[in-house]
Design a protein around this motif. Sequence first.
Motif, short mmCIF file in Angstrom:
data_model
loop_
_atom_site.label_atom_id
_atom_site.label_comp_id
_atom_site.label_asym_id
_atom_site.label_seq_id
_atom_site.Cartn_x
_atom_site.Cartn_y
_atom_site.Cartn_z
N UNK A 160 0.82 -1.22 0.00
CA UNK A 160 0.00 0.00 0.00
C UNK A 160 0.86 1.27 0.00
N UNK A 161 1.97 1.26 0.74
CA UNK A 161 2.80 2.47 0.87
C UNK A 161 3.92 2.53 -0.18
N UNK A 162 3.98 1.55 -1.07
CA UNK A 162 5.00 1.56 -2.12
C UNK A 162 4.45 2.22 -3.37
N UNK A 163 5.30 2.81 -4.19
CA UNK A 163 4.83 3.40 -5.45
C UNK A 163 4.35 2.30 -6.39
N UNK A 164 3.48 2.65 -7.29
CA UNK A 164 2.95 1.68 -8.24
C UNK A 164 4.02 1.31 -9.26
N UNK A 165 3.79 0.20 -9.95
CA UNK A 165 4.73 -0.22 -10.98
C UNK A 165 4.82 0.83 -12.09
N UNK A 166 3.70 1.45 -12.40
CA UNK A 166 3.68 2.48 -13.44
C UNK A 166 4.58 3.66 -13.07
N UNK A 167 4.52 4.08 -11.79
CA UNK A 167 5.37 5.21 -11.37
C UNK A 167 6.84 4.81 -11.37
N UNK A 168 7.14 3.56 -11.06
CA UNK A 168 8.52 3.07 -11.15
C UNK A 168 9.03 3.15 -12.58
N UNK A 169 8.17 2.75 -13.52
CA UNK A 169 8.55 2.80 -14.93
C UNK A 169 8.78 4.24 -15.38
N UNK A 170 7.90 5.15 -14.98
CA UNK A 170 8.03 6.54 -15.38
C UNK A 170 9.32 7.15 -14.84
N UNK A 171 9.65 6.82 -13.59
CA UNK A 171 10.90 7.34 -13.00
C UNK A 171 12.11 6.79 -13.75
#
Length: 278
Positions: free
Chosen positions: A192-203
């Motif tokens: 719940x407190x981790x960033x989503x996979x999509x946000x990891x990809x964007x970064x």
Amino acid sequence: MVYVSNIITAAIAFPFVAIILTVPLLVYHYHRYGSLTILRSVILYSFMFYLVAAYCLIILPLPPRSVVAHLTTPRYNLVPFTFVREFINSTHFVWTEPSSYLATLKQAATIQPLFNIFLTVPFGIYLRYFFKTSFKQTLLLSFTLSLFFELTQLSGLYGIYPRPYRLFDVDDLLLNISGGLLGFYLQPLVTFFLPTRESLDQAAYARGQKVGYFRRLLALAVDYCVLGIITFAIAVIWRLLKLPTIHSEMLQYCLATGAYFLMLPVFWRGKTPGQSLL
């Protein structure tokens, strides 16, 4: 204590596994995203450690071969839900007596099924969170992982032992699959407190816009590995054709280097294969 010692063994073995997998991991992520962020690295390496730890928990401790050779215990159990009958027959659980709960949890008939469930709960969490697998994919991959573990046991650790030293159990398959699916459903709560996979990809994409020195160095290392193969091939052809041996090594190196850094970039839009890959 056995479980703890197995995890310690996994921690000792993990750096060697990480070293072997680091270069392929970097190549893939530099090619796909342009970078490998710290958080993504933590997730991937923790997943690797989990798999190593799960494997150690399955195969360890290793008994002496002489002891295994004289075993007469069953090699496999193909009757599903045997663990339920063993739980009923060998535990002192009485659902109307709370005092029996703790004693029941300490018995092998309870510990073993729970172990097989919790063993693959992280697997389901990783699959859904990081690898974005569906329910059916998680089911299939959990079955595949469990079957690999069971076949490892049935094969006597790939033939090292004259016979299996642990039971191939269909119940373990069912419990491992259940654990993977449980992890699939628990994933939203756990991450719940981790960033989503999509946000990891964007970064990663944003960071990958700038080609850093380490990325260049890795591309150069890949180029020289391929160049070494080409140089060896040229040397073999040189000998087969019985060409002059005077200064042959220098000529072979110049031929290979020239072909690699001058001719190959023509086919890769001005890049070497290593640069194109990374």
